[in-house]
Structures are given as structure tokens and as C-alpha cells.
Design a protein around this motif. Structure first.
Motif, short mmCIF file in Angstrom:
data_model
loop_
_atom_site.label_atom_id
_atom_site.label_comp_id
_atom_site.label_asym_id
_atom_site.label_seq_id
_atom_site.Cartn_x
_atom_site.Cartn_y
_atom_site.Cartn_z
N GLY A 15 0.81 -1.21 0.00
CA GLY A 15 0.00 0.00 0.00
C GLY A 15 0.84 1.26 0.00
O GLY A 15 0.31 2.37 -0.05
N GLY A 16 2.17 1.10 0.05
CA GLY A 16 3.07 2.25 0.09
C GLY A 16 3.45 2.73 -1.30
O GLY A 16 2.88 2.32 -2.31
N ARG A 17 4.45 3.64 -1.35
CA ARG A 17 4.90 4.26 -2.60
C ARG A 17 6.41 4.16 -2.74
O ARG A 17 7.14 4.15 -1.75
CB ARG A 17 4.54 5.75 -2.65
CG ARG A 17 3.15 6.16 -2.32
CD ARG A 17 2.11 5.75 -3.35
NE ARG A 17 0.76 6.13 -3.02
CZ ARG A 17 0.03 5.65 -2.02
NH1 ARG A 17 0.54 4.81 -1.17
NH2 ARG A 17 -1.21 6.03 -1.84
N ARG A 44 7.04 10.22 -7.66
CA ARG A 44 6.38 9.25 -6.78
C ARG A 44 5.75 8.19 -7.68
O ARG A 44 4.90 8.51 -8.51
CB ARG A 44 5.30 9.91 -5.93
CG ARG A 44 5.88 10.78 -4.86
CD ARG A 44 4.80 11.36 -3.99
NE ARG A 44 5.42 12.30 -3.07
CZ ARG A 44 5.00 12.52 -1.86
NH1 ARG A 44 3.92 11.90 -1.41
NH2 ARG A 44 5.62 13.38 -1.08
N GLY A 46 3.37 5.13 -8.27
CA GLY A 46 2.18 4.50 -7.71
C GLY A 46 1.61 3.49 -8.70
O GLY A 46 2.11 3.32 -9.81
N SER A 52 -2.10 5.42 -6.28
CA SER A 52 -2.57 4.34 -5.40
C SER A 52 -1.38 3.50 -4.95
O SER A 52 -0.35 3.44 -5.62
CB SER A 52 -3.56 3.45 -6.14
OG SER A 52 -4.70 4.19 -6.51
N GLY A 53 -1.56 2.83 -3.81
CA GLY A 53 -0.48 2.05 -3.22
C GLY A 53 -0.05 0.85 -4.03
O GLY A 53 -0.82 0.27 -4.79
N THR A 55 1.98 -3.02 -4.17
CA THR A 55 2.11 -4.23 -3.35
C THR A 55 3.23 -5.11 -3.86
O THR A 55 3.65 -5.01 -5.02
CB THR A 55 0.80 -5.05 -3.32
OG1 THR A 55 0.44 -5.41 -4.65
CG2 THR A 55 -0.33 -4.26 -2.68
N THR A 97 5.94 3.48 3.57
CA THR A 97 4.57 3.09 3.89
C THR A 97 3.60 4.19 3.45
O THR A 97 4.01 5.34 3.24
CB THR A 97 4.41 2.85 5.41
OG1 THR A 97 4.76 4.05 6.09
CG2 THR A 97 5.26 1.71 5.90
N ALA A 98 2.34 3.83 3.31
CA ALA A 98 1.31 4.81 2.97
C ALA A 98 1.33 5.92 4.02
O ALA A 98 1.45 5.66 5.22
CB ALA A 98 -0.06 4.15 2.92
N GLY A 99 1.30 7.15 3.60
CA GLY A 99 1.31 8.28 4.53
C GLY A 99 2.69 8.80 4.87
O GLY A 99 2.82 9.83 5.50
N ASP A 101 6.14 10.32 3.37
CA ASP A 101 6.71 10.89 2.15
C ASP A 101 8.21 10.68 2.06
O ASP A 101 8.87 11.17 1.15
CB ASP A 101 6.35 12.36 1.99
CG ASP A 101 6.93 13.25 3.08
OD1 ASP A 101 7.75 12.78 3.91
OD2 ASP A 101 6.56 14.44 3.12
#
Length: 156
Positions: A15-17, A44, A46, A52-53, A55, A97-99, A101
Motif C-alpha cells: 500500500g506504500g509508494r 512518486r 504508484g 494508489s499504493g 504491493t 509506507t502509505a502516509g 513521504d
């Protein structure tokens, strides 16, 4: 043992970037970046370029790899020390992780991040791109991505 540890990392990072940066490579992924005078965020990455994250696939043979069913890409947009440039060469990535930067100090307990070198197609970098330099406004795909635990983490 490596696959068990990588499965735990996968759980935290799914779910991260993936974020590509230019500038001096920090000693560790937990260090803060200095976007005022040293580092520039380039792109970034995605899922399908949507932000979107991302996997990972189930770890195999000690490697955490990009899910082969996903298309990882993003549009290059410079932010930071060299934001006025039109073309920059990425020097390192952070998978966050998501959130997260990837810019601030990562908390030792919750701030799971991967960091590695980025280079062009003939480089020895952990993440090799099809081109050596990125141009603002262009789309940047990432076809393959794999991460292996450092030997020290395995007691070697």
C-alpha cells in the motif's frame, strides 16, 4: 528465515509508494532529507500512475519483489533543492509506507522504509531504470523491483 522477515516487511509496506530522489544518498533510510539545499524529490511511483499504493509478491528465495501483475509508474515532478531544473539524475529511492513521504526522520518502531541506489540501465544500482536522467513532466515506469535483506540482518 529471510522469507519470514521479508513477509513481515511486505505486510508493513504493501500500500506504500516508491519515491525517487536526487542528491547525496543518506546513510540510512531513517535519516531526514534536506529538500531546502541537498535533496530533490523527482517522482512518486504508484499503481498505474494513479498514486494508489503498490504491493509486493510473496517473498521467494530471500527477495521481496514487485507484484508482476502491477504496473508501477508516476509522472516526474521535481520538488526540493533543484526543483528549477528540467532534467535530473536520480541517486536513490525510498519505498515508504502509505502516509510517509520519506522526508522526515523515520520512527524506529513504525517507520518501515527501504532505501537503495538508483541508476541507468548499465549501472550497478539496486534499481536500474531504462534511462539515466529524468525529465520533468515525463512518465517514469518501473518494470522490475526487488529487495533483499542485508546480510547483517541475517546474522552473516
Amino acid at each position: 528465515m529471510a522469507n519470514v522477515l521479508l513477509a513481515q516487511i511486505k505486510t508493513r509496506l504493501d500500500g506504500g509508494r516508491l519515491i525517487l530522489f536526487a542528491g547525496t544518498v543518506p546513510r540510512t533510510a531513517a535519516e531526514a532529507l534536506n529538500l531546502a539545499s541537498v535533496h530533490t524529490e523527482l517522482v512518486r511511483i504508484g499503481l498505474n500512475g494513479t498514486g494508489s499504493g503498490l504491493t509486493f509478491d510473496t517473498p521467494i528465495n530471500g527477495v521481496l519483489s514487485k507484484s508482476p501483475t502491477e504496473v508501477w509508474r508516476g509522472t516526474t515532478a521535481f520538488e526540493g533543492a533543484d526543483a528549477a531544473q528540467t532534467t535530473l539524475t536520480p541517486t536513490f529511492y525510498r519505498f515508504c509506507t502509505a502516509g510517509d513521504d520519506g522526508r522526515a526522520v523515520a520512527d524506529a518502531l513504525t517507520g518501515t522504509r527501504l532505501q537503495g541506489a538508483v541508476g541507468g540501465p548499465s549501472s550497478g544500482a539496486e534499481l536500474r531504470l531504462g534511462i539515466a536522467a529524468l525529465t520533468a513532466g515525463n512518465e517514469q515506469p518501473v518494470g522490475d523491483f526487488g529487495w533483499r535483506l542485508p546480510q547483517a540482518a541475517l546474522g552473516g
